[in-house]
Design a protein around this motif. Structure first.
Motif, PDB file in Angstrom:
ATOM      1  N   SER A 142      -7.134  19.966  18.238  1.00 35.93           N
ATOM      2  CA  SER A 142      -7.675  21.320  18.377  1.00 35.93           C
ATOM      3  C   SER A 142      -8.968  21.477  17.590  1.00 35.93           C
ATOM      4  N   ASN A 147     -11.932  24.332  16.572  1.00 38.06           N
ATOM      5  CA  ASN A 147     -10.963  25.117  15.806  1.00 38.06           C
ATOM      6  C   ASN A 147     -10.877  24.513  14.399  1.00 38.06           C
ATOM      7  N   PHE A 154      -4.175  28.425  19.813  1.00 33.85           N
ATOM      8  CA  PHE A 154      -5.527  28.047  20.182  1.00 33.85           C
ATOM      9  C   PHE A 154      -5.442  27.482  21.591  1.00 33.85           C
ATOM     10  N   THR A 167     -12.883  28.584  24.814  1.00 36.62           N
ATOM     11  CA  THR A 167     -11.766  28.434  23.888  1.00 36.62           C
ATOM     12  C   THR A 167     -11.329  29.819  23.437  1.00 36.62           C
ATOM     13  N   LEU A 169      -9.042  31.633  20.323  1.00 38.40           N
ATOM     14  CA  LEU A 169      -8.294  31.532  19.079  1.00 38.40           C
ATOM     15  C   LEU A 169      -7.547  32.840  18.876  1.00 38.40           C
TER      16      LEU A 169
END
Length: 184
Positions: A142, A147, A154, A167, A169
């Motif tokens: 990740s 991240n 995630f 992406t 989060l």
């Protein structure tokens, strides 16, 4: 230590505790942090290439190569059973994966957890998409997708070309995710 010093330390501790509680209550909850990663227009993103080079165990303990997911858009969800937002989003993510059934995109989960905890959770919640045991190596995967803190949940949206499209989060906003999937 005399009583005056002890009372002063206790007062300071209570003051900082109250300040921390106040700031914790005043903090507004935020939705997921999303990031669009610009496509390179060339080869697949290096994090995607690294992901597809992995072989991870499924919940039955069978080792599977992740390169079988190449060539079609892929939604990769990094999660753990002890992560409350992960647990909250998984039923809806499972329903989305079940509804789609791999027609336009696939969904996989990489658990940052023990195989036994993941198996028990998947059975209890009837998760419909493939889950892989990533352990701490899943956290490193990740991080490759942007991240750095290893926060969960995630989620990564990878295009059929291997480019990272977006992406997420934090807990997914499914309206936003569905719009992103429709744009693929």
């Amino acid at each position: 230590m005399n009583k005056k010093k002890l009372a002063a330390f206790a007062a300071v501790a209570v003051l900082f505790g109250a300040l921390g509680a106040y700031l914790g209550v005043k903090k507004q909850p935020q939705g997921p942090v999303t990031t669009a990663i610009a496509p390179t227009g060339g080869p697949a993103h290096s994090a995607s290439t690294h992901l597809y080079a992995q072989s991870l165990n499924d919940l039955a303990g069978k080792t599977e190569s992740l390169d079988k997911w190449k060539g079609k858009p892929l939604l990769v969800n990094f999660w753990a059973t002890w992560c409350a937002p992960c647990v909250q989003e998984m039923p809806e993510l499972s329903a989305l994966a079940d509804e789609e059934a791999g027609k336009r995109f696939n969904v996989i989960g990489i658990g940052i957890d023990s195989p036994s905890a993941m198996s028990e959770f998947a059975a209890k919640h009837n998760i419909k998409y493939p889950l892989y045991v990533g352990g701490m190596g899943g956290t490193e995967l990740s991080r490759g997708f942007g991240n750095p803190s290893g926060g969960l949940p995630f989620t990564v949206l990878i295009g059929a070309d291997g480019q990272v499209k977006k992406t997420y989060l934090g807990k997914l906003k499914f309206d936003e995710l569905k719009a992103d999937l429709a744009a693929l």
